[in-house]
Design an enzyme around this catalytic site. Sequence first.
Site, PDB file in Angstrom:
ATOM      1  N   CYS A   1       2.875   8.547   1.725  1.00 33.64           N
ATOM      2  CA  CYS A   1       3.223   7.555   2.730  1.00 33.64           C
ATOM      3  C   CYS A   1       3.496   6.384   2.038  1.00 33.64           C
ATOM      4  O   CYS A   1       2.725   5.671   1.547  1.00 33.64           O
ATOM      5  CB  CYS A   1       1.818   7.215   3.645  1.00 33.64           C
ATOM      6  SG  CYS A   1       2.172   6.072   4.865  1.00 33.64           S
TER       7      CYS A   1
ATOM      8  N   CYS B   1      -2.390  -2.642  14.587  1.00 34.74           N
ATOM      9  CA  CYS B   1      -2.065  -2.203  13.131  1.00 34.74           C
ATOM     10  C   CYS B   1      -2.230  -3.651  12.240  1.00 34.74           C
ATOM     11  O   CYS B   1      -1.900  -4.678  12.419  1.00 34.74           O
ATOM     12  CB  CYS B   1      -0.358  -2.070  13.052  1.00 34.74           C
ATOM     13  SG  CYS B   1       0.222  -2.129  11.302  1.00 34.74           S
TER      14      CYS B   1
ATOM     15  N   GLU C   1       0.774  -1.288  -0.048  1.00 37.50           N
ATOM     16  CA  GLU C   1      -0.024   0.137  -0.042  1.00 37.50           C
ATOM     17  C   GLU C   1       0.865   1.238  -0.181  1.00 37.50           C
ATOM     18  O   GLU C   1       2.094   1.058   0.819  1.00 37.50           O
ATOM     19  CB  GLU C   1      -0.783   0.023   1.275  1.00 37.50           C
ATOM     20  CG  GLU C   1      -1.808  -1.058   1.422  1.00 37.50           C
ATOM     21  CD  GLU C   1      -2.688  -0.985   2.713  1.00 37.50           C
ATOM     22  OE1 GLU C   1      -2.382  -0.078   3.610  1.00 37.50           O
ATOM     23  OE2 GLU C   1      -3.473  -2.111   2.844  1.00 37.50           O
TER      24      GLU C   1
ATOM     25  N   CYS D   1       5.231  -6.884   7.827  1.00 41.67           N
ATOM     26  CA  CYS D   1       6.140  -6.396   8.979  1.00 41.67           C
ATOM     27  C   CYS D   1       6.275  -7.185   9.946  1.00 41.67           C
ATOM     28  O   CYS D   1       5.166  -8.315  10.246  1.00 41.67           O
ATOM     29  CB  CYS D   1       5.355  -5.025   9.638  1.00 41.67           C
ATOM     30  SG  CYS D   1       6.275  -4.397  10.753  1.00 41.67           S
TER      31      CYS D   1
ATOM     32  N   CYS E   1       2.799  -5.256  16.116  1.00 44.33           N
ATOM     33  CA  CYS E   1       1.725  -4.060  16.839  1.00 44.33           C
ATOM     34  C   CYS E   1       0.415  -4.540  16.787  1.00 44.33           C
ATOM     35  O   CYS E   1      -0.005  -5.090  15.797  1.00 44.33           O
ATOM     36  CB  CYS E   1       2.072  -2.922  16.516  1.00 44.33           C
ATOM     37  SG  CYS E   1       3.715  -2.476  16.415  1.00 44.33           S
TER      38      CYS E   1
ATOM     39  N   CYS F   1      -2.969   1.601   8.417  1.00 50.73           N
ATOM     40  CA  CYS F   1      -1.795   0.765   7.975  1.00 50.73           C
ATOM     41  C   CYS F   1      -2.179  -0.544   7.583  1.00 50.73           C
ATOM     42  O   CYS F   1      -2.359  -1.372   8.534  1.00 50.73           O
ATOM     43  CB  CYS F   1      -0.769   1.119   8.798  1.00 50.73           C
ATOM     44  SG  CYS F   1       0.722   0.122   8.230  1.00 50.73           S
TER      45      CYS F   1
HETATM   46  N1  SAH Z   1       7.140   0.566  11.507  1.00 49.80           N
HETATM   47  C1  SAH Z   1       7.054   1.811  11.575  1.00 49.80           C
HETATM   48  C2  SAH Z   1       6.601   2.602  10.417  1.00 49.80           C
HETATM   49  C3  SAH Z   1       5.074   1.903  10.115  1.00 49.80           C
HETATM   50  S1  SAH Z   1       3.925   2.305  11.311  1.00 49.80           S
HETATM   51  C4  SAH Z   1       6.823   2.508  13.055  1.00 49.80           C
HETATM   52  O1  SAH Z   1       6.360   1.649  13.903  1.00 49.80           O
HETATM   53  O2  SAH Z   1       6.742   3.751  12.861  1.00 49.80           O
HETATM   54  C5  SAH Z   1       3.673   3.967  11.183  1.00 49.80           C
HETATM   55  C6  SAH Z   1       2.967   4.708  12.165  1.00 49.80           C
HETATM   56  O3  SAH Z   1       1.552   4.178  12.056  1.00 49.80           O
HETATM   57  C7  SAH Z   1       3.207   4.295  13.558  1.00 49.80           C
HETATM   58  O4  SAH Z   1       3.390   5.455  14.369  1.00 49.80           O
HETATM   59  C8  SAH Z   1       2.326   3.439  14.093  1.00 49.80           C
HETATM   60  O5  SAH Z   1       1.986   3.590  15.599  1.00 49.80           O
HETATM   61  C9  SAH Z   1       0.926   4.055  13.522  1.00 49.80           C
HETATM   62  N2  SAH Z   1      -0.244   3.119  13.054  1.00 49.80           N
HETATM   63  C10 SAH Z   1      -0.285   2.104  12.768  1.00 49.80           C
HETATM   64  N3  SAH Z   1      -1.622   1.402  12.650  1.00 49.80           N
HETATM   65  C11 SAH Z   1      -2.181   2.395  13.351  1.00 49.80           C
HETATM   66  C12 SAH Z   1      -3.726   2.361  13.607  1.00 49.80           C
HETATM   67  N4  SAH Z   1      -4.598   1.322  13.250  1.00 49.80           N
HETATM   68  N5  SAH Z   1      -4.135   3.518  14.014  1.00 49.80           N
HETATM   69  C13 SAH Z   1      -3.289   4.702  14.270  1.00 49.80           C
HETATM   70  N6  SAH Z   1      -2.113   4.614  14.071  1.00 49.80           N
HETATM   71  C14 SAH Z   1      -1.595   3.376  13.548  1.00 49.80           C
END
Ligand code: SAH
Length: 352
Positions: free
Chosen positions: A106, A120, A93, A113, A117, A342
């Site tokens: 973005c 995510c 994406e 990944c 998390c 994401c």
């Molecule tokens: N792995 C890297 C980059 C990808 S995630 C990182 O962790 O920064 C990029 C950002 O998107 C991160 O700050 C993450 O906390 C946020 N993010 C991911 N999924 C999300 C969601 N469902 N709602 C809000 N923020 C999200």
Amino acid sequence: MENKPLLRSLVPGQFAALVDSLGAPAYRARQLQEWAFKHGATDWAEMGNLPRTLRQALAERYDLSALQLQERQLASDQTRKFLFRLRDGQTIESVIIPMADHATFCLSSQVGCAMACTFCATARGGLERQLTAGEIVEQVIRLRADLHHDPIPGLGDRGHNVVFMGMGEPLDNWEAVEVALRILMTPDGLAMSRRRIQISTSGPAAGLRQLIATAPGVGLTLSLGGSTDQERKQVMPVPGRTSLQEALRLAADYGRQAGRRVTIAWVLIQHTTDLPEQARRLAGLLKGHNFKVNLIPLNPLSDSKLVPTEQPRVLAFQQVLTAAGVPTFIRASGGRDIDAACGQLRRRRQDR
Ligand code: SAH
């Protein structure tokens, strides 16, 4: 069949050696480079000022394009989300987010990944593979072309920023991300200012050290998700995660080196990451450092029980931080009416 390398994985300095090895005169290097980066060619046939024999020799050795648009979603707030299919059938994406006077691109840095998390969507399927530098750069080429053909009304013409906040952990694919950054920033490449580029990371120490060693000067965002190691483990449960203290220390080192304020990204999840004592502890961790905080209310996933923090609690969390002298901003999460969180779009298509 094995994929050929991508032409856009070459840094501009390598084009001279390439045309030389094909027996073409030196000035062809500049022409080829302009097609690759300035004009963003996706078909060799576009390169009208290059002789056919040279184009054929190039096409035998390199692929010009690796991304095929599979889906394009448009949100009511003008956020555009793209699902690209890669040559091996994997999908990634990329997103265009309209800001006040420019667009933010973005980008994804990996297919999937490994960071796990809980909030995510990308994390759900684990890591599939690394992206190559050419696949990263081509996302910019494709998004730029999309904006060119279909400008966002009222956006103005201040160009675009690039953030590595799409799928993947960029510091776990540093080899390719580093080459991509060089291509984005060199004048003969995409000629972007380092000020317009931001890497977002969950903070692996090895990756942060590589970043410091390379010193690219781009912006850094550190995603925290917890004010203690214990809290972080619950929200970002990857084994062997770098400790909070060490990630913050390395991020601060990088910020000093780059002469830039480091951003802390904090996802606000109801009753999980939005407690007043967490705000107080976070303020204590950040005080005296050149950090700012972006609070991001959770973009909820359809298959998850996690709920975004409501506005009054978002404001209260911000208040604690600002009162402690930490500059804190609330980031709206865009594209709520499309699969903008994401990894959501890719995931939904896989489920079909
Ligand atoms: N792995 C890297 C980059 C990808 S995630 C990182 O962790 O920064 C990029 C950002 O998107 C991160 O700050 C993450 O906390 C946020 N993010 C991911 N999924 C999300 C969601 N469902 N709602 C809000 N923020 C999200």
